[in-house]
Scaffold this active site. Structure first.
Site, mmCIF file in Angstrom:
data_model
loop_
_atom_site.group_PDB
_atom_site.id
_atom_site.type_symbol
_atom_site.label_atom_id
_atom_site.label_comp_id
_atom_site.label_asym_id
_atom_site.label_seq_id
_atom_site.Cartn_x
_atom_site.Cartn_y
_atom_site.Cartn_z
ATOM 1 N N HIS A 6 25.988 14.471 -23.257
ATOM 2 C CA HIS A 6 25.097 14.297 -22.107
ATOM 3 C C HIS A 6 24.839 12.812 -21.869
ATOM 4 C CE1 HIS A 6 20.895 14.418 -20.330
ATOM 5 N NE2 HIS A 6 21.592 15.124 -19.464
ATOM 6 N N HIS A 48 22.355 7.936 -13.716
ATOM 7 C CA HIS A 48 21.738 9.256 -13.557
ATOM 8 C C HIS A 48 20.901 9.381 -12.298
ATOM 9 C CE1 HIS A 48 18.537 12.287 -14.024
ATOM 10 N NE2 HIS A 48 19.559 13.024 -14.421
HETATM 11 CA CA CA Z 1 23.856 15.101 -15.139
#
Ligand code: CA
Length: 294
Positions: A6, A48
């Site tokens: 992630h 992000h």
């Molecule tokens: Ca993402």
């Protein structure tokens, strides 16, 4: 079960830095995630948020460039400007405190925001030198917002994947916007599409989105909040019945859901009773070790 890094090995190094991707690659992750947004001059970068404040020194370096909401948006900066920013461990913008206090030091290291193309070539290079076949997992961030600023982000992400990703490790393409994925599916892209489903909308809305997504997606990416509530098993069962794979986000040893004493206990629940096919984690090394011990 796939181990999906992630934002890279973001438990150890600033999210979306290339070193965080290199670490995750070395730790044995199967896929490395990219969040993709655009700059004012149309370059795709890996970040992000559509704004830069939580992970860079943009407010200090470019005073007076924030919008009325106080945020400095990537779309208001050129790639040349973005390249001058220092990429830092994530903070809570309201307070300036680190989002995860035990993680990499805010002022340690020297990192920058990579472009999407640079990152694809970087991972392809690592695959060549290591002989591993690690895949990529780009997310199309807020396509409607980008369209309102004149950028067809989804098409651009697929075009750069086609140009810069040899594909030996595979790829998944993810998005929260179901309408965008539906349009993308019409062009029959060579990569599986992942409908992301957030828990904040509630179980009913999630169930409807999962049921409808089988028409255009191959996988649903489910928020842990949806998987771990009472209706989680039924939601997974309905996805399976519709022929969809199920990926879970996000497993963190320093932000465990209530009731889980350890990361292993969480991973056991996701891979055991819920039988997900992929798990996003900030700690790929721990997930790989857990998987080896199953
Ligand atoms: Ca993402």
């Amino acid at each position: 079960v796939h181990v999906i890094a992630h934002r890279g090995a973001s438990g150890y190094l600033p999210e979306h830095s290339l070193v965080a991707k290199a670490l995750a690659h070395g730790q044995g992750a199967d896929f490395l995630e990219q969040d993709v947004v655009a700059t004012r001059d149309g370059a795709l970068i890996v970040c992000h948020d559509t704004w830069l404040d939580a992970v860079t020194d943009v407010a200090v370096r470019f005073p007076g460039r924030a919008r009325a909401d106080g945020r400095n948006y990537a779309i208001d900066f050129t790639l040349a400007e973005v390249r001058t920013l220092r990429l830092l461990e994530r903070v809570r913008p309201e307070t300036g405190d680190q989002r995860f206090p035990g993680r990499f030091g805010r002022t340690d290291g020297a990192f920058g925001i990579p472009t999407f193309a640079e990152e694809l070539r970087f991972i392809a290079g690592l695959n060549r030198t290591t002989g591993r076949r690690v895949g990529v997992y780009p997310e199309i961030k807020d396509p409607g917002w980008h369209r309102a600023h004149g950028i067809e982000l989804a098409g651009r992400v697929l075009a750069e994947l086609a140009e810069h990703w040899p594909g030996d490790g595979g790829a998944f393409v993810q998005c929260f916007d179901g309408g965008e994925l539906r349009r993308l599916a019409e062009s029959r892209p060579p990569w599986p599409l992942v409908q992301l489903v957030d828990g904040s909308a509630g179980a009913g809305a999630a169930a409807a989105l999962v049921a409808g997504s089988a028409a255009y997606a191959q996988v649903v990416g489910l928020d842990l909040r949806l998987l771990l509530c009472d209706s989680g098993p039924a939601l997974v069962a309905s996805a399976r019945a519709a022929g969809l794979g199920v990926h879970a986000w996000t497993a963190r040893k320093d932000a465990l859901p209530p009731g889980f004493p350890s990361l292993d206990a969480l991973l056991d629940a996701l891979a055991g009773p819920l039988a997900v096919d992929g798990i996003f984690t900030d700690f790929p090394d721990l997930a790989v070790a857990w998987r080896a011990g199953r």
